[in-house]
Design an enzyme around this catalytic site. Structure first.
Site, PDB file in Angstrom:
ATOM      1  N   ASP A 197       0.877  -1.168   0.000  1.00  0.00           N
ATOM      2  CA  ASP A 197       0.000   0.000   0.000  1.00  0.00           C
ATOM      3  C   ASP A 197       0.915   1.219   0.000  1.00  0.00           C
ATOM      4  O   ASP A 197       1.596   1.491   0.989  1.00  0.00           O
ATOM      5  CB  ASP A 197      -0.884  -0.037   1.261  1.00  0.00           C
ATOM      6  CG  ASP A 197      -1.753   1.206   1.376  1.00  0.00           C
ATOM      7  OD1 ASP A 197      -1.687   2.081   0.489  1.00  0.00           O
ATOM      8  OD2 ASP A 197      -2.505   1.290   2.370  1.00  0.00           O
ATOM      9  N   TYR A 222      -6.017  15.037 -10.843  1.00  0.00           N
ATOM     10  CA  TYR A 222      -4.948  14.166 -11.347  1.00  0.00           C
ATOM     11  C   TYR A 222      -3.781  15.010 -11.869  1.00  0.00           C
ATOM     12  O   TYR A 222      -2.620  14.773 -11.534  1.00  0.00           O
ATOM     13  CB  TYR A 222      -5.528  13.288 -12.467  1.00  0.00           C
ATOM     14  CG  TYR A 222      -4.541  12.355 -13.120  1.00  0.00           C
ATOM     15  CD1 TYR A 222      -3.877  11.381 -12.395  1.00  0.00           C
ATOM     16  CD2 TYR A 222      -4.293  12.433 -14.497  1.00  0.00           C
ATOM     17  CE1 TYR A 222      -2.986  10.520 -13.008  1.00  0.00           C
ATOM     18  CE2 TYR A 222      -3.412  11.571 -15.121  1.00  0.00           C
ATOM     19  CZ  TYR A 222      -2.757  10.612 -14.371  1.00  0.00           C
ATOM     20  OH  TYR A 222      -1.882   9.759 -14.987  1.00  0.00           O
ATOM     21  N   LYS A 245       0.105  15.467 -10.518  1.00  0.00           N
ATOM     22  CA  LYS A 245       1.267  15.177 -11.370  1.00  0.00           C
ATOM     23  C   LYS A 245       2.227  16.368 -11.408  1.00  0.00           C
ATOM     24  O   LYS A 245       3.445  16.184 -11.443  1.00  0.00           O
ATOM     25  CB  LYS A 245       0.818  14.776 -12.779  1.00  0.00           C
ATOM     26  CG  LYS A 245       0.160  13.383 -12.835  1.00  0.00           C
ATOM     27  CD  LYS A 245       1.154  12.273 -12.492  1.00  0.00           C
ATOM     28  CE  LYS A 245       0.552  10.883 -12.588  1.00  0.00           C
ATOM     29  NZ  LYS A 245       1.461   9.824 -12.153  1.00  0.00           N
ATOM     30  N   ILE A 257      -2.237   5.541 -22.521  1.00  0.00           N
ATOM     31  CA  ILE A 257      -1.542   4.289 -22.840  1.00  0.00           C
ATOM     32  C   ILE A 257      -2.566   3.243 -23.313  1.00  0.00           C
ATOM     33  O   ILE A 257      -3.578   3.025 -22.651  1.00  0.00           O
ATOM     34  CB  ILE A 257      -0.798   3.740 -21.603  1.00  0.00           C
ATOM     35  CG1 ILE A 257       0.170   4.788 -21.027  1.00  0.00           C
ATOM     36  CG2 ILE A 257      -0.057   2.446 -21.945  1.00  0.00           C
ATOM     37  CD1 ILE A 257       1.358   5.101 -21.888  1.00  0.00           C
TER      38      ILE A 257
HETATM   39  N1  SER Z   1      -4.451   8.080 -19.348  1.00  0.00           N
HETATM   40  C1  SER Z   1      -4.467   9.112 -18.352  1.00  0.00           C
HETATM   41  C2  SER Z   1      -5.849   9.520 -18.065  1.00  0.00           C
HETATM   42  O1  SER Z   1      -6.646   9.497 -18.970  1.00  0.00           O
HETATM   43  C3  SER Z   1      -3.659  10.304 -18.812  1.00  0.00           C
HETATM   44  O2  SER Z   1      -2.409  10.248 -18.210  1.00  0.00           O
HETATM   45  O3  SER Z   1      -6.136   9.902 -16.980  1.00  0.00           O
END
Ligand code: SER
Length: 274
Positions: free
Chosen positions: A9, A98, A102, A128
């Site tokens: 974790d 998010y 980052k 990805i």
């Molecule tokens: N694939 C990720 C997302 O869509 C982008 O870094 O949150």
């Protein structure tokens, strides 16, 4: 290649430390994160996992002198960032939690590299596309979900507009990027973390058309939801010339060969499950 598999974790520093000690770990590829769409549903959890988790990994790495790979994302960019050929050095003003985590993570990694000489490296991954794992709560998930629908001969309801263009990368290239950067000559790296890396860029409609070349009756309906706004805040194409120059980055996969390979791999995988 096989090795032991254990769960840790990242929010609990001790579980990370125990595994590092037990298995004599020398490098951590720290990929655990809450992605953009799930992060908007639970921003508090996104901060905890993405920032506190990274902090724990960096602290353990500092103490045990480990090397670290930590990926950032195109989510560090925001509505004010240039959308085409987005430069390495540009406005980082994201509108998602998010993205905020980052940007904070890139700064935190740089701090540990400067202050403690920690060997931490990383890239800014685009969306990805993987034939191995199902998408996990990101805005770019449609680019993987489309393949599953096509193979199952189902209609796909896409959650972004047909003309939505985002930077993407096929998983083998994503793995290559991590390994190449980790193997690069340290003296050549002027950034260390947050390298722009480009794979391919296409619209949701272009992806559907490419899949249709192999699955002619494939049908897609476009019904944008809250993820459209996230997609619209991100760049369309990325300038990765710094990564190319400093550690020789070059993607191998484009839309055509990626779609062909994905369909072959997923067909095999789904057949073996039935
Ligand atoms: N694939 C990720 C997302 O869509 C982008 O870094 O949150």
């Amino acid at each position: 290649m096989k090795g032991p598999c254990v769960y840790v974790d990242v929010c609990d520093r001790k579980t990370v430390e125990d595994v590092v000690k037990k298995y004599d770990v020398d490098t951590i590829y720290h990929l655990a994160a809450i992605l953009s769409a799930v992060g908007e549903k639970n921003p508090q959890l996104a901060w905890k996992v993405n920032v506190d988790g990274l902090y724990n990994v960096l602290e353990v790495s500092r103490e045990y002198d480990l090397r670290v790979f930590w990926p950032s994302s195109i989510a560090v960019f925001g509505p004010k960032t240039p959308k085409h050929n987005t430069p390495q050095d540009t406005i980082l003003c994201p509108t998602t939690m998010y993205g905020v985590t980052k940007v904070a993570g890139e700064l935190l990694c740089k701090y540990y590299a400067d202050k403690y000489g920690l060997d931490v490296r990383g890239v800014r991954y685009p969306g990805i596309i993987s034939s191995e794992t199902l998408p996990g709560g990101g805005t770019t998930d449609y680019a993987v979900e489309m393949f599953y629908a096509a193979i199952k001969r189902e209609k796909y309801v896409c959650f972004v507009r047909e003309d939505t263009v985002l930077p993407m990368m096929y998983m083998p290239d994503a793995i290559d990027a991590a390994i190449m950067l980790m193997n690069a000559n340290s003296s050549k790296l002027t950034y260390r973390v947050g390298y722009n890396v480009s794979g391919m860029s296409f619209s949701a409609g272009e992806l559907a058309s490419e899949i249709k070349k192999h699955v002619p009756d494939f049908e897609v309906e476009y019904k944008p939801d809250f993820r459209q706004k996230i997609a619209d805040s991100w760049p369309k194409t990325i300038d990765d010339s710094v990564a190319r120059k400093e550690w020789g980055w070059k993607p191998k996969w484009n839309l055509e060969n990626m779609v062909k390979d994905m369909l072959e791999k997923l067909k095999r995988k789904l057949l073996s499950l039935t």
